[in-house]
Motif scaffolding. Structure first.
Motif, PDB file in Angstrom:
ATOM      1  N   MET A   1      56.923  33.586  38.895  1.00 43.66           N
ATOM      2  CA  MET A   1      55.606  33.624  38.134  1.00 43.66           C
ATOM      3  C   MET A   1      55.247  35.088  37.805  1.00 43.66           C
ATOM      4  N   ILE A   2      54.866  35.798  38.784  1.00 44.05           N
ATOM      5  CA  ILE A   2      54.457  37.111  38.684  1.00 44.05           C
ATOM      6  C   ILE A   2      55.432  37.820  38.048  1.00 44.05           C
ATOM      7  N   GLU A   3      56.590  37.545  38.538  1.00 44.64           N
ATOM      8  CA  GLU A   3      57.775  38.353  37.571  1.00 44.64           C
ATOM      9  C   GLU A   3      57.574  38.403  36.210  1.00 44.64           C
ATOM     10  N   THR A   4      57.193  36.974  35.814  1.00 50.15           N
ATOM     11  CA  THR A   4      57.364  36.843  34.295  1.00 50.15           C
ATOM     12  C   THR A   4      56.225  37.457  33.619  1.00 50.15           C
ATOM     13  N   VAL A   5      54.930  37.706  34.426  1.00 51.26           N
ATOM     14  CA  VAL A   5      53.921  38.358  33.807  1.00 51.26           C
ATOM     15  C   VAL A   5      54.091  39.914  33.835  1.00 51.26           C
ATOM     16  N   ILE A   6      54.799  40.332  34.863  1.00 49.24           N
ATOM     17  CA  ILE A   6      55.100  41.984  34.720  1.00 49.24           C
ATOM     18  C   ILE A   6      56.187  41.927  33.579  1.00 49.24           C
ATOM     19  N   VAL A   7      57.154  41.334  33.500  1.00 52.11           N
ATOM     20  CA  VAL A   7      57.908  41.475  32.174  1.00 52.11           C
ATOM     21  C   VAL A   7      57.133  41.533  31.018  1.00 52.11           C
ATOM     22  N   VAL A   8      56.375  40.422  30.618  1.00 47.71           N
ATOM     23  CA  VAL A   8      55.698  40.284  29.400  1.00 47.71           C
ATOM     24  C   VAL A   8      54.755  41.496  29.329  1.00 47.71           C
ATOM     25  N   LEU A   9      54.059  42.023  30.258  1.00 44.55           N
ATOM     26  CA  LEU A   9      53.115  43.103  30.420  1.00 44.55           C
ATOM     27  C   LEU A   9      54.159  44.409  29.868  1.00 44.55           C
ATOM     28  N   HIS A  10      55.270  44.527  30.622  1.00 46.55           N
ATOM     29  CA  HIS A  10      55.942  45.605  30.442  1.00 46.55           C
ATOM     30  C   HIS A  10      56.451  45.778  28.635  1.00 46.55           C
ATOM     31  N   LEU A  11      56.817  44.531  28.303  1.00 46.16           N
ATOM     32  CA  LEU A  11      57.186  44.558  27.047  1.00 46.16           C
ATOM     33  C   LEU A  11      56.042  44.606  26.106  1.00 46.16           C
ATOM     34  N   LEU A  12      54.857  44.338  26.094  1.00 45.88           N
ATOM     35  CA  LEU A  12      53.682  44.752  25.448  1.00 45.88           C
ATOM     36  C   LEU A  12      53.194  46.183  25.418  1.00 45.88           C
ATOM     37  N   VAL A  13      53.300  46.579  26.564  1.00 42.21           N
ATOM     38  CA  VAL A  13      53.166  48.231  26.888  1.00 42.21           C
ATOM     39  C   VAL A  13      54.276  49.111  26.349  1.00 42.21           C
ATOM     40  N   ALA A  14      55.199  48.509  26.341  1.00 47.33           N
ATOM     41  CA  ALA A  14      56.364  49.302  25.645  1.00 47.33           C
ATOM     42  C   ALA A  14      56.103  49.359  24.085  1.00 47.33           C
ATOM     43  N   ILE A  15      55.698  48.213  23.593  1.00 50.74           N
ATOM     44  CA  ILE A  15      55.476  48.150  21.963  1.00 50.74           C
ATOM     45  C   ILE A  15      54.185  49.042  21.614  1.00 50.74           C
ATOM     46  N   GLY A  16      53.005  48.918  22.615  1.00 46.70           N
ATOM     47  CA  GLY A  16      52.129  49.925  22.473  1.00 46.70           C
ATOM     48  C   GLY A  16      52.315  51.277  22.272  1.00 46.70           C
ATOM     49  N   THR A  57      47.652  56.955  25.108  1.00 38.46           N
ATOM     50  CA  THR A  57      49.283  56.864  25.327  1.00 38.46           C
ATOM     51  C   THR A  57      49.692  57.336  26.656  1.00 38.46           C
ATOM     52  N   ALA A  58      49.065  58.137  27.306  1.00 31.68           N
ATOM     53  CA  ALA A  58      49.105  58.589  28.893  1.00 31.68           C
ATOM     54  C   ALA A  58      48.976  57.508  29.804  1.00 31.68           C
ATOM     55  N   VAL A  59      48.032  56.736  29.532  1.00 32.00           N
ATOM     56  CA  VAL A  59      47.615  55.460  30.137  1.00 32.00           C
ATOM     57  C   VAL A  59      48.626  54.471  30.083  1.00 32.00           C
ATOM     58  N   LEU A  60      49.084  54.108  28.761  1.00 32.42           N
ATOM     59  CA  LEU A  60      50.030  52.986  28.623  1.00 32.42           C
ATOM     60  C   LEU A  60      51.392  53.630  29.202  1.00 32.42           C
ATOM     61  N   ALA A  61      51.677  54.828  29.183  1.00 31.64           N
ATOM     62  CA  ALA A  61      52.963  55.432  29.880  1.00 31.64           C
ATOM     63  C   ALA A  61      52.984  55.364  31.344  1.00 31.64           C
ATOM     64  N   THR A  62      51.894  55.208  31.909  1.00 32.71           N
ATOM     65  CA  THR A  62      51.621  55.071  33.421  1.00 32.71           C
ATOM     66  C   THR A  62      51.860  53.853  33.641  1.00 32.71           C
ATOM     67  N   VAL A  63      51.173  52.801  32.684  1.00 28.64           N
ATOM     68  CA  VAL A  63      51.443  51.324  33.316  1.00 28.64           C
ATOM     69  C   VAL A  63      52.628  50.923  33.089  1.00 28.64           C
ATOM     70  N   PHE A  64      53.540  51.518  32.014  1.00 31.29           N
ATOM     71  CA  PHE A  64      55.026  50.995  31.749  1.00 31.29           C
ATOM     72  C   PHE A  64      55.827  51.566  32.997  1.00 31.29           C
ATOM     73  N   PHE A  65      55.408  52.840  33.525  1.00 33.57           N
ATOM     74  CA  PHE A  65      56.233  53.186  34.557  1.00 33.57           C
ATOM     75  C   PHE A  65      55.914  52.355  35.736  1.00 33.57           C
ATOM     76  N   LEU A  66      54.757  51.852  36.059  1.00 31.01           N
ATOM     77  CA  LEU A  66      54.462  51.072  37.222  1.00 31.01           C
ATOM     78  C   LEU A  66      55.147  49.678  37.172  1.00 31.01           C
ATOM     79  N   THR A  67      54.949  49.128  35.779  1.00 29.10           N
ATOM     80  CA  THR A  67      55.931  47.818  35.738  1.00 29.10           C
ATOM     81  C   THR A  67      57.343  48.135  35.651  1.00 29.10           C
ATOM     82  N   SER A  68      57.826  49.298  35.431  1.00 29.39           N
ATOM     83  CA  SER A  68      59.234  49.331  35.415  1.00 29.39           C
ATOM     84  C   SER A  68      59.696  49.564  37.093  1.00 29.39           C
TER      85      SER A  68
END
Length: 131
Positions: A1-16, A57-68
């Motif tokens: 469940m939490i892994e799915t949330v992380i994958v969706v967040l990761h995808l949205l942040v990457a598009i952002g 962009t810096a905030v989203l890049a940090t979130v992308f790194f953390l979701t990775s």
């Protein structure tokens, strides 16, 4: 469940991140703004959108790194669970090829063998081709 949330967040942040990078102007565009191209009338003020978009962009890049990192953590735990269950480690799985069949390995029934109808043409002249 939490892994799915992380994958969706990761995808949205990457598009952002991709969208924000495409919206930003290059460094050469700032030179034209300093000669009075109306930069003070922009939505983001006289400094322009550079600092706002750069910070987002810096905030989203940090979130992308953390979701990775989070996805890597879950992947390593899934691999460990698979090894504990008795499955081979995913990194060590190698495709095994089927052994090559040798003529002696395949039984042949005598009634299935048809004689080959090959004329003995060794030493004979080949007839000319008909055009």
């Amino acid at each position: 469940m939490i892994e799915t949330v992380i994958v969706v967040l990761h995808l949205l942040v990457a598009i952002g991140v991709v969208g924000l990078v495409l919206m930003q102007q290059g460094k050469g565009a700032e030179a034209g703004a300093s000669f009075g191209s109306g930069a003070s009338a922009t939505v983001f003020g006289s400094q322009g959108s550079g600092t706002f978009l750069s910070r987002v962009t810096a905030v989203l890049a940090t979130v992308f790194f953390l979701t990775s990192l989070g996805l890597a953590y879950y992947a390593s735990h899934k691999a460990d669970a698979a090894v504990e269950a008795g499955l081979p480690a995913p990194a060590l799985q190698v495709e095994q090829q089927a052994p090559a069949l040798i003529d002696e390995d395949v039984p042949v029934l005598e009634q299935d063998v048809a004689p080959l109808d090959v004329p003995d043409t060794v030493g004979e002249e080949v007839p000319p081709a008909v055009e």
